[in-house]
Design a protein around this motif. Structure first.
Motif, PDB file in Angstrom:
ATOM      1  N   VAL A  74       0.847  -1.192   0.000  1.00  0.00           N
ATOM      2  CA  VAL A  74       0.000   0.000   0.000  1.00  0.00           C
ATOM      3  C   VAL A  74       0.881   1.239   0.000  1.00  0.00           C
ATOM      4  CG1 VAL A  74      -0.219   0.041   2.532  1.00  0.00           C
ATOM      5  CG2 VAL A  74      -1.980   1.105   1.111  1.00  0.00           C
ATOM      6  N   SER A  75       0.430   2.271  -0.684  1.00  0.00           N
ATOM      7  CA  SER A  75       1.180   3.530  -0.763  1.00  0.00           C
ATOM      8  C   SER A  75       0.192   4.657  -1.029  1.00  0.00           C
ATOM      9  CB  SER A  75       2.223   3.470  -1.885  1.00  0.00           C
ATOM     10  OG  SER A  75       1.561   3.288  -3.140  1.00  0.00           O
ATOM     11  N   GLY A  76       0.700   5.888  -0.988  1.00  0.00           N
ATOM     12  CA  GLY A  76      -0.140   7.035  -1.335  1.00  0.00           C
ATOM     13  C   GLY A  76      -0.720   7.727  -0.123  1.00  0.00           C
ATOM     14  N   ALA A  77      -1.969   8.204  -0.248  1.00  0.00           N
ATOM     15  CA  ALA A  77      -2.612   8.996   0.794  1.00  0.00           C
ATOM     16  C   ALA A  77      -2.510   8.308   2.157  1.00  0.00           C
ATOM     17  CB  ALA A  77      -4.081   9.229   0.439  1.00  0.00           C
ATOM     18  N   ASP A  78      -2.492   9.110   3.190  1.00  0.00           N
ATOM     19  CA  ASP A  78      -2.225   8.624   4.543  1.00  0.00           C
ATOM     20  C   ASP A  78      -3.454   7.947   5.144  1.00  0.00           C
ATOM     21  OD1 ASP A  78      -0.811   8.159   6.844  1.00  0.00           O
ATOM     22  OD2 ASP A  78      -1.194  10.147   7.693  1.00  0.00           O
ATOM     23  N   LEU A  79      -3.902   6.862   4.523  1.00  0.00           N
ATOM     24  CA  LEU A  79      -5.054   6.114   5.040  1.00  0.00           C
ATOM     25  C   LEU A  79      -4.633   5.285   6.249  1.00  0.00           C
ATOM     26  CD1 LEU A  79      -6.558   4.536   1.773  1.00  0.00           C
ATOM     27  CD2 LEU A  79      -7.054   6.760   2.753  1.00  0.00           C
ATOM     28  N   PRO A  80      -5.411   5.274   7.325  1.00  0.00           N
ATOM     29  CA  PRO A  80      -5.156   4.299   8.386  1.00  0.00           C
ATOM     30  C   PRO A  80      -5.433   2.894   7.837  1.00  0.00           C
ATOM     31  CG  PRO A  80      -6.621   6.066   9.139  1.00  0.00           C
ATOM     32  CD  PRO A  80      -6.529   6.186   7.659  1.00  0.00           C
ATOM     33  N   VAL A  81      -4.474   1.984   7.995  1.00  0.00           N
ATOM     34  CA  VAL A  81      -4.597   0.621   7.488  1.00  0.00           C
ATOM     35  C   VAL A  81      -4.517  -0.338   8.672  1.00  0.00           C
ATOM     36  CG1 VAL A  81      -3.715  -1.078   5.840  1.00  0.00           C
ATOM     37  CG2 VAL A  81      -3.372   1.375   5.418  1.00  0.00           C
ATOM     38  N   SER A  82      -5.407  -1.323   8.694  1.00  0.00           N
ATOM     39  CA  SER A  82      -5.354  -2.315   9.766  1.00  0.00           C
ATOM     40  C   SER A  82      -5.655  -3.700   9.210  1.00  0.00           C
ATOM     41  CB  SER A  82      -6.337  -1.974  10.887  1.00  0.00           C
ATOM     42  OG  SER A  82      -7.673  -2.014  10.407  1.00  0.00           O
ATOM     43  N   LEU A  83      -5.057  -4.703   9.843  1.00  0.00           N
ATOM     44  CA  LEU A  83      -5.255  -6.099   9.480  1.00  0.00           C
ATOM     45  C   LEU A  83      -5.730  -6.830  10.741  1.00  0.00           C
ATOM     46  CD1 LEU A  83      -4.921  -8.185   7.194  1.00  0.00           C
ATOM     47  CD2 LEU A  83      -2.583  -8.559   7.995  1.00  0.00           C
ATOM     48  N   ASP A  84      -6.975  -7.273  10.721  1.00  0.00           N
ATOM     49  CA  ASP A  84      -7.613  -7.848  11.916  1.00  0.00           C
ATOM     50  C   ASP A  84      -7.483  -6.907  13.111  1.00  0.00           C
ATOM     51  OD1 ASP A  84      -8.521 -10.089  10.625  1.00  0.00           O
ATOM     52  OD2 ASP A  84      -6.951 -11.426  11.366  1.00  0.00           O
ATOM     53  N   GLY A  85      -7.624  -5.614  12.845  1.00  0.00           N
ATOM     54  CA  GLY A  85      -7.594  -4.616  13.902  1.00  0.00           C
ATOM     55  C   GLY A  85      -6.219  -4.132  14.293  1.00  0.00           C
TER      56      GLY A  85
END
Length: 306
Positions: A74-85
């Motif tokens: 993942v790259s680009g805009a500063d999205l919060p990313v989570s995997l199983d929380g």
């Protein structure tokens, strides 16, 4: 089979690859990622070739369930990313196992993020490209120019990496920085009155909310454009000045012909910065020479192996 099942598709999530080249003479837009820099990094993290199909995610708000194991980036805009929380770092490569849930929040800075998979997401090619173009009904997961929908399945290779990886901080752009963008004058620039060209470069413009993948609309003190009686071919980054004097900067889904006077072209690296600017953000412009643009692009393409 390794795949991601779409639980929440977000406001506008589009499959994009290197673009639909070679068809502009028939009125078909090239499309492709709005931010090539971020898309190229997502593919590089996975060892994918230039232009491999990625998912462009506008604003965020997506959720997936993994069906099989995948390596993603993942790259680009500063999205919060989570995997199983659990938080996942942006601008990174990571593994997702079957049954896990991958979630993207909404971006506090930047407008578009890119999700890549090992080998790229699979979709039918239309006129040689997967690139989604909603206006013309081309590309995308079903080949009809549609954004992702609930229940869609994004199929990709599982990938084989021993560990995760991330992009060095020095290569990550600051999307909150004041946007000063570089412009090559040309086209009808010589027909603009000198004071009108000066007004374009000395004032601050506002990026209008009506901007989209076809064009970025600016608002400021109107320019007085010269008259033109004919249309001609246009490309991405072209700065048109319509009768109302408010410039339009053409984006990836631009039309292929235009009749408005052309003031110049935005530096390609800054076209990608523009794609991450928020509505109503203040923009300013500076002059750049063609030689400098060519040097910058050579370095960029050499780095990413195009």
């Amino acid at each position: 089979m390794s795949a991601l099942r779409v639980i929440k598709p977000g406001p506008l999530s589009l499959l994009q690859d290197a673009g639909r080249t070679g068809w502009q003479h028939l009125g078909v837009s090239p499309s492709g990622p709005l931010d090539w820099h971020a898309a190229a990094w997502a593919n590089r993290l996975l060892g994918n070739a230039w232009g491999t199909c990625v998912l462009e995610m506008a604003l965020g708000g997506l959720q997936f369930e993994a069906e099989g194991e995948l390596w993603l980036a993942v790259s680009g805009a500063d999205l919060p990313v989570s995997l199983d929380g659990r938080p996942v770092m942006n601008w990174s490569r990571f593994r997702v196992r079957a049954g896990q849930h991958l979630q993207f929040g909404y971006a506090p800075s930047g407008q578009r993020a890119y999700l890549a998979a090992a080998g790229g997401f699979r979709a039918p090619r239309v006129l040689g490209s997967v690139a989604t173009q909603a206006r013309e009904g081309l590309g995308g997961l079903q080949g009809r120019g549609e954004a992702l929908q609930v229940g869609d399945l994004l199929v990709a290779d599982s990938g084989n990496f021993s560990r995760g990886a991330s992009v060095p901080w020095c290569y990550r752009p600051d999307y909150q920085a004041v946007a000063s963008l570089r412009v090559m004058t040309g086209g009808d620039a010589a027909a603009f009155a000198p004071e009108q060209l000066k007004a374009f470069f000395t004032q601050h413009w506002r990026l209008e909310p009506q901007s989209d993948r076809m064009g970025a609309r600016l608002y400021g003190e109107p320019l007085q454009a010269p008259q033109r009686e004919w249309s001609l071919g246009v490309v991405r980054g072209c700065i048109q000045v319509p009768p109302d004097g408010q410039p339009i900067i053409l984006q990836a889904d631009h039309q292929t012909m235009g009749g408005y006077p052309i003031l110049g072209w935005l530096h390609p690296l800054d076209q990608w910065r523009l794609a991450q600017c928020r509505p109503r953000q203040s923009l300013s412009f500076t002059l750049v020479g063609v030689g400098d643009v060519q040097r910058d692009l050579r370095e960029f393409y050499r780095f990413f192996g195009r």
